[in-house]
Design a protein around this motif. Structure first.
Motif, PDB file in Angstrom:
ATOM      1  N   PRO A  36       0.798  -1.230   0.000  1.00 52.11           N
ATOM      2  CA  PRO A  36       0.000   0.000   0.000  1.00 52.11           C
ATOM      3  C   PRO A  36       0.827   1.274   0.000  1.00 52.11           C
ATOM      4  N   ALA A  37       2.084   1.210   0.447  1.00 46.65           N
ATOM      5  CA  ALA A  37       2.930   2.402   0.465  1.00 46.65           C
ATOM      6  C   ALA A  37       3.207   2.933  -0.933  1.00 46.65           C
ATOM      7  N   ARG A  38       3.010   2.086  -1.939  1.00 48.25           N
ATOM      8  CA  ARG A  38       3.225   2.535  -3.319  1.00 48.25           C
ATOM      9  C   ARG A  38       2.071   3.397  -3.830  1.00 48.25           C
ATOM     10  N   LEU A  39       0.963   3.423  -3.101  1.00 42.36           N
ATOM     11  CA  LEU A  39      -0.138   4.303  -3.464  1.00 42.36           C
ATOM     12  C   LEU A  39       0.123   5.691  -2.898  1.00 42.36           C
ATOM     13  N   PRO A  40      -0.099   6.731  -3.666  1.00 42.14           N
ATOM     14  CA  PRO A  40       0.039   8.090  -3.116  1.00 42.14           C
ATOM     15  C   PRO A  40      -0.882   8.280  -1.919  1.00 42.14           C
ATOM     16  N   ASP A  41      -0.462   9.119  -0.982  1.00 41.73           N
ATOM     17  CA  ASP A  41      -1.248   9.349   0.233  1.00 41.73           C
ATOM     18  C   ASP A  41      -2.672   9.778  -0.089  1.00 41.73           C
ATOM     19  N   GLU A  42      -2.823  10.670  -1.064  1.00 39.32           N
ATOM     20  CA  GLU A  42      -4.153  11.190  -1.370  1.00 39.32           C
ATOM     21  C   GLU A  42      -5.058  10.114  -1.969  1.00 39.32           C
ATOM     22  N   VAL A  43      -4.432   9.092  -2.578  1.00 40.67           N
ATOM     23  CA  VAL A  43      -5.213   7.975  -3.119  1.00 40.67           C
ATOM     24  C   VAL A  43      -5.652   7.047  -1.990  1.00 40.67           C
ATOM     25  N   ARG A  44      -4.732   6.726  -1.091  1.00 34.45           N
ATOM     26  CA  ARG A  44      -5.066   5.810   0.014  1.00 34.45           C
ATOM     27  C   ARG A  44      -6.210   6.351   0.862  1.00 34.45           C
ATOM     28  N   GLU A  45      -6.323   7.657   0.937  1.00 35.85           N
ATOM     29  CA  GLU A  45      -7.389   8.263   1.737  1.00 35.85           C
ATOM     30  C   GLU A  45      -8.761   8.125   1.084  1.00 35.85           C
ATOM     31  N   ARG A  46      -8.786   7.810  -0.215  1.00 29.25           N
ATOM     32  CA  ARG A  46     -10.059   7.818  -0.943  1.00 29.25           C
ATOM     33  C   ARG A  46     -10.520   6.437  -1.395  1.00 29.25           C
ATOM     34  N   VAL A  47      -9.725   5.403  -1.162  1.00 32.80           N
ATOM     35  CA  VAL A  47     -10.097   4.056  -1.598  1.00 32.80           C
ATOM     36  C   VAL A  47      -9.994   3.089  -0.434  1.00 32.80           C
ATOM     37  N   GLU A  48     -10.685   1.971  -0.571  1.00 34.49           N
ATOM     38  CA  GLU A  48     -10.525   0.874   0.375  1.00 34.49           C
ATOM     39  C   GLU A  48      -9.367   0.004  -0.116  1.00 34.49           C
ATOM     40  N   VAL A  49      -8.443  -0.334   0.774  1.00 38.59           N
ATOM     41  CA  VAL A  49      -7.239  -1.066   0.383  1.00 38.59           C
ATOM     42  C   VAL A  49      -7.286  -2.486   0.932  1.00 38.59           C
ATOM     43  N   ILE A  50      -7.122  -3.448   0.034  1.00 42.47           N
ATOM     44  CA  ILE A  50      -6.931  -4.853   0.408  1.00 42.47           C
ATOM     45  C   ILE A  50      -5.472  -5.182   0.130  1.00 42.47           C
ATOM     46  N   THR A  51      -4.742  -5.550   1.163  1.00 43.50           N
ATOM     47  CA  THR A  51      -3.306  -5.791   1.008  1.00 43.50           C
ATOM     48  C   THR A  51      -3.038  -7.261   0.674  1.00 43.50           C
ATOM     49  N   GLY A  52      -2.245  -7.478  -0.362  1.00 45.75           N
ATOM     50  CA  GLY A  52      -1.861  -8.837  -0.732  1.00 45.75           C
ATOM     51  C   GLY A  52      -1.841  -9.016  -2.232  1.00 45.75           C
ATOM     52  N   SER A  53      -1.612 -10.235  -2.655  1.00 50.53           N
ATOM     53  CA  SER A  53      -1.572 -10.586  -4.080  1.00 50.53           C
ATOM     54  C   SER A  53      -2.954 -11.001  -4.548  1.00 50.53           C
ATOM     55  N   HIS A  54      -3.370 -10.523  -5.730  1.00 51.86           N
ATOM     56  CA  HIS A  54      -4.678 -10.948  -6.243  1.00 51.86           C
ATOM     57  C   HIS A  54      -4.626 -12.342  -6.857  1.00 51.86           C
ATOM     58  N   GLY A  55      -3.485 -13.030  -6.703  1.00 53.35           N
ATOM     59  CA  GLY A  55      -3.428 -14.449  -7.014  1.00 53.35           C
ATOM     60  C   GLY A  55      -3.670 -15.327  -5.799  1.00 53.35           C
ATOM     61  N   ASP A  56      -3.859 -14.710  -4.635  1.00 53.09           N
ATOM     62  CA  ASP A  56      -4.055 -15.415  -3.368  1.00 53.09           C
ATOM     63  C   ASP A  56      -5.549 -15.630  -3.135  1.00 53.09           C
ATOM     64  N   PRO A  57      -5.998 -16.880  -2.923  1.00 57.42           N
ATOM     65  CA  PRO A  57      -7.429 -17.136  -2.744  1.00 57.42           C
ATOM     66  C   PRO A  57      -8.053 -16.336  -1.609  1.00 57.42           C
ATOM     67  N   GLU A  58      -7.370 -16.201  -0.478  1.00 60.74           N
ATOM     68  CA  GLU A  58      -7.938 -15.462   0.646  1.00 60.74           C
ATOM     69  C   GLU A  58      -8.066 -13.975   0.329  1.00 60.74           C
ATOM     70  N   VAL A  60      -8.439 -12.496  -2.768  1.00 61.49           N
ATOM     71  CA  VAL A  60      -9.531 -12.198  -3.702  1.00 61.49           C
ATOM     72  C   VAL A  60     -10.889 -12.492  -3.080  1.00 61.49           C
ATOM     73  N   ASP A  61     -10.962 -13.426  -2.139  1.00 57.85           N
ATOM     74  CA  ASP A  61     -12.225 -13.677  -1.454  1.00 57.85           C
ATOM     75  C   ASP A  61     -12.665 -12.437  -0.676  1.00 57.85           C
ATOM     76  N   ARG A  62     -11.714 -11.783  -0.012  1.00 52.45           N
ATOM     77  CA  ARG A  62     -12.035 -10.547   0.699  1.00 52.45           C
ATOM     78  C   ARG A  62     -12.312  -9.401  -0.264  1.00 52.45           C
ATOM     79  N   ALA A  63     -11.523  -9.339  -1.318  1.00 51.22           N
ATOM     80  CA  ALA A  63     -11.627  -8.207  -2.240  1.00 51.22           C
ATOM     81  C   ALA A  63     -12.935  -8.215  -3.025  1.00 51.22           C
ATOM     82  N   PHE A  64     -13.435  -9.391  -3.368  1.00 55.79           N
ATOM     83  CA  PHE A  64     -14.614  -9.462  -4.241  1.00 55.79           C
ATOM     84  C   PHE A  64     -15.929  -9.492  -3.469  1.00 55.79           C
ATOM     85  N   ALA A  65     -15.891  -9.524  -2.164  1.00 55.73           N
ATOM     86  CA  ALA A  65     -17.127  -9.489  -1.376  1.00 55.73           C
ATOM     87  C   ALA A  65     -17.873  -8.179  -1.646  1.00 55.73           C
TER      88      ALA A  65
END
Length: 296
Positions: A36-58, A60-65
């Motif tokens: 998440p540190a690679r996202l600009p501060d102003e972006v992190r304040e405006r989006v919901e962040v799911i940390t991890g790889s989108h190849g990880d089943p757990e 994407v399960d959280r991200a796609f809910a």
């Protein structure tokens, strides 16, 4: 809720910026990012962040809910075979899409479906199989069918600066579509925000006109104010160089097969129309992106 994968990459960063500017207030934005540190501060304040790889089943399960739409982009992993890098990486996401009843998916893919070389085009063949896997999850799916990117030339910025040379494997006069990543992001944003479409299909994003390596050399010479020439590399030399850098041999063969297929007309299977042509010219891109990379 729109979920954006690879939000810090070339396409994803353009897409996220565009959605932050244009999405209606009621449209939530969620990103999946390893760091998440690679996202600009102003972006992190405006989006919901799911940390991890989108190849990880757990992950994407959280991200796609509760997600309504997903932007899907696989970062190719050169330590894997093409099948593992595309469909293998995507399989957990396809399962999560079905489990959560996600309605729409927009993915980055490649031109070539339906051409005589589509089944022997290396990384492109693997990408098309990934599209079929996503569509099998029961979602409405649009694959952005892309040619080579202008941004690929940034990998040769040092060679262009120091020697006035860029390389590829295709014939110098082989004209083909090319596109800026910003145009791909714009096409993705339009589809993600207007989810009236159904079924599965592809949306070609072809750039404004077909260009050959000779055309690229001429335009770069004009825009950079210094001579630039094209050198055609052999398939064997590319294979040896990439394997020598530690890339998986099967993945490297996938790159070589893709390049060979492009020289055999892989990207010529879609007729150019006003709808499939995107606006950013190579001249504009050279001034805005390549020139600062080469001359500073």
């Amino acid at each position: 809720m729109i979920v954006i994968t690879a939000p810090t990459g070339n396409i994803g960063s353009h897409l996220l910026s565009r959605l932050l500017r244009s999405a209606p207030a009621e449209e939530g934005l969620r990103v999946v990012v390893r760091d998440p540190a690679r996202l600009p501060d102003e972006v992190r304040e405006r989006v919901e962040v799911i940390t991890g790889s989108h190849g990880d089943p757990e992950v994407v399960d959280r991200a796609f809910a509760d997600a309504d739409a997903v932007f899907w982009l696989v970062p190719p992993d050169s330590s894997l075979t093409p099948e593992a890098a595309y469909s293998g990486f995507t399989r957990p996401a396809a399962q999560a899409l079905a489990a959560h009843g996600v309605g729409h998916v927009v993915g980055v893919s490649a031109l070539g479906r339906g051409t005589p070389v589509a089944d022997r085009a290396g990384l492109v063949t693997a990408s098309l199989a990934m599209d079929d896997l996503i569509a099998s999850a029961g979602v409405a799916h649009r694959a952005l069918a892309c040619p080579s990117f202008f941004e690929n030339l940034l990998e040769e910025a040092d060679s262009i600066r120091e020697d006035g040379v860029f390389t590829d494997l295709v014939d110098a006069n082989r004209k083909a579509p090319m596109v800026a990543v910003a145009d791909i992001a714009a096409a993705a944003a339009a589809l993600l925000l207007d989810r009236s479409w159904t079924g599965a299909g592809s949306v070609p994003v072809l750039g404004p006109r077909d260009l050959s390596p000779a055309d690229l050399a001429r335009i770069m010479t004009e825009q950079l104010g210094r001579p630039v020439r094209y050198e055609r590399q052999s398939y064997d030399d590319l294979y040896s160089a990439l394997v020598g850098h530690g890339l998986d041999a099967a993945f490297v063969q996938g790159i070589v097969d893709m390049k060979r297929a492009k020289d055999d007309g892989l990207d010529a299977g879609v007729p150019r129309t006003d709808e499939s042509s995107s606006p950013t010219t190579f001249e504009q891109w050279c001034v805005q992106v390549l020139k600062p990379a080469v001359l500073t």
